[in-house]
Design a protein around this motif. Sequence first.
Motif, PDB file in Angstrom:
ATOM      1  N   GLU A 107       0.834  -1.205   0.000  1.00  0.00           N
ATOM      2  CA  GLU A 107       0.000   0.000   0.000  1.00  0.00           C
ATOM      3  C   GLU A 107       0.867   1.252   0.000  1.00  0.00           C
ATOM      4  OE1 GLU A 107      -3.463   2.232   2.692  1.00  0.00           O
ATOM      5  OE2 GLU A 107      -2.543   0.375   3.406  1.00  0.00           O
ATOM      6  N   LEU A 110       2.301   1.772  -3.438  1.00  0.00           N
ATOM      7  CA  LEU A 110       1.326   2.345  -4.383  1.00  0.00           C
ATOM      8  C   LEU A 110       1.187   3.846  -4.182  1.00  0.00           C
ATOM      9  CD1 LEU A 110      -0.931   1.994  -6.525  1.00  0.00           C
ATOM     10  CD2 LEU A 110      -2.517   1.603  -4.628  1.00  0.00           C
ATOM     11  N   HIS A 111       1.045   4.279  -2.922  1.00  0.00           N
ATOM     12  CA  HIS A 111       0.892   5.719  -2.648  1.00  0.00           C
ATOM     13  C   HIS A 111       2.159   6.487  -3.029  1.00  0.00           C
ATOM     14  CE1 HIS A 111      -2.913   4.987  -0.963  1.00  0.00           C
ATOM     15  NE2 HIS A 111      -2.533   4.583   0.233  1.00  0.00           N
ATOM     16  N   GLN A 114       2.108   6.941  -6.760  1.00  0.00           N
ATOM     17  CA  GLN A 114       1.129   7.965  -7.147  1.00  0.00           C
ATOM     18  C   GLN A 114       1.669   9.372  -6.918  1.00  0.00           C
ATOM     19  OE1 GLN A 114      -2.034   6.481  -4.643  1.00  0.00           O
ATOM     20  NE2 GLN A 114      -3.136   5.565  -6.366  1.00  0.00           N
ATOM     21  N   PHE A 139      -2.938  -4.920  -4.876  1.00  0.00           N
ATOM     22  CA  PHE A 139      -3.078  -3.610  -5.523  1.00  0.00           C
ATOM     23  C   PHE A 139      -2.715  -3.680  -7.010  1.00  0.00           C
ATOM     24  CE2 PHE A 139      -2.065  -2.798  -1.035  1.00  0.00           C
ATOM     25  CZ  PHE A 139      -3.173  -2.055  -0.671  1.00  0.00           C
ATOM     26  N   LYS A 142      -4.999  -1.642  -9.393  1.00  0.00           N
ATOM     27  CA  LYS A 142      -4.799  -0.205  -9.162  1.00  0.00           C
ATOM     28  C   LYS A 142      -3.475   0.241  -9.777  1.00  0.00           C
ATOM     29  CE  LYS A 142      -7.617   0.435  -5.009  1.00  0.00           C
ATOM     30  NZ  LYS A 142      -7.650   0.897  -3.596  1.00  0.00           N
ATOM     31  N   ALA A 145      -3.918   0.565 -13.521  1.00  0.00           N
ATOM     32  CA  ALA A 145      -4.631   1.809 -13.852  1.00  0.00           C
ATOM     33  C   ALA A 145      -3.689   3.006 -13.802  1.00  0.00           C
ATOM     34  CB  ALA A 145      -5.799   2.009 -12.888  1.00  0.00           C
ATOM     35  N   GLU A 146      -2.773   3.010 -12.827  1.00  0.00           N
ATOM     36  CA  GLU A 146      -1.806   4.108 -12.718  1.00  0.00           C
ATOM     37  C   GLU A 146      -0.808   4.068 -13.873  1.00  0.00           C
ATOM     38  OE1 GLU A 146      -1.834   6.620 -10.529  1.00  0.00           O
ATOM     39  OE2 GLU A 146      -3.684   5.814  -9.678  1.00  0.00           O
TER      40      GLU A 146
END
Length: 384
Positions: A107, A110-111, A114, A139, A142, A145-146
């Motif tokens: 997590e 991922l952040h 981003q 993830f 996700k 998608a990024e």
Amino acid sequence: MSLEVVLFIALALILLAAGITIGRKSSLSLSGSTVQTVPVIEPINFAEPSDKSIQQMMDQLPVTPETVKAYLNVAKTLRQKGQYDQSIMVYQHLFGRANLAKVVNQEIQLHLAQDYYNLGLSNRSESLLMNLVRENSVFRFKAIAELVKIYEQQKDWQNCIHWGKQFGRKISEQQKKALSHHFCELAEVDIRKRAYASAEGHLAKALSENKQSFRAWLLYARLMVLWDHPKTAMKYLQKAIQANPVFIAEVFSFIDQQEVASFARDVREMIHTISGLEKMPSVMADKLVKDKQLLLSLGRQEINSKVVQLLINQADLSNVPADLTAIIHWTDKHLVSHTSHQCSHCGFELNKLEWQCPSCKSWETVSDKLDWEAQLSGNHRKVF
């Protein structure tokens, strides 16, 4: 109570639950032993957060499974404030900690990816996202998608398609629509290069993703005109209008560019046969289709009081809406407006049609701002 105070209280509760005391640095003697308390951790002023206050928190607050939620809340708040460089400081401090669960580290990864993207550090973001996909993490989708967002920004349509296909059965309708536009982008490149056979292949794939793609049918019509197949082009234009009448102005813009007058005339005649044209965002649609030149003018965004007067002169006055003053007032206002199109998703305004909104990056949400029905009812619609 201010946001920083609330977060500080939450942080204190988490620390106390973990057996950590927040207080002034001191030494207490209990039964011959010395107990060291933790230095005061000043609350972060999220209105004007400083690197120093964030660094102090990281220096004094140990990273444990019990405290990581407090860290993530702080980073989330910084992100919401647009302080990406500082949220990155927090995520980097947490990333790769052996004492944190694997899913928590993913997590954080991922952040962090981003926020790298938000700061324009696409290469760093891409590397972290690739790792999440390779690890088959929770993830994964996700991260995909990024990755698509990164390649859209770079206009790398081949990679957009490659990663868009990775959604498999998990793909959403919005993602299928985006994938269709990626194929359309390649088709437009092919048409500019006169690689018409390749363009046709890409358009077929675009329609396989979204059979209601106005853009794909319009490009097909353009391709048929280039191949000198006007009857087939007409059929594809009809499909385009039936797929989404909101973009009908693009059809008239297209035929206005054609050198063969008879083709343009035939297309205008074809408009009369279209069913479902009532979906056009105008209470005057039934009037507009009766006057081809007027509709053509609207297609070129030449909307002004003279156009309205033309409508009044040629229409059956018994069927004309009573509030003609409101129509003329609105068209005069539109004439001096600097923008002619608006995104229905975020409200962003711009001067021409873009298939992807430059602001929110949504596909097929930008259309002509003309909405007679909203103006006549007094509802100045603006969707955010």
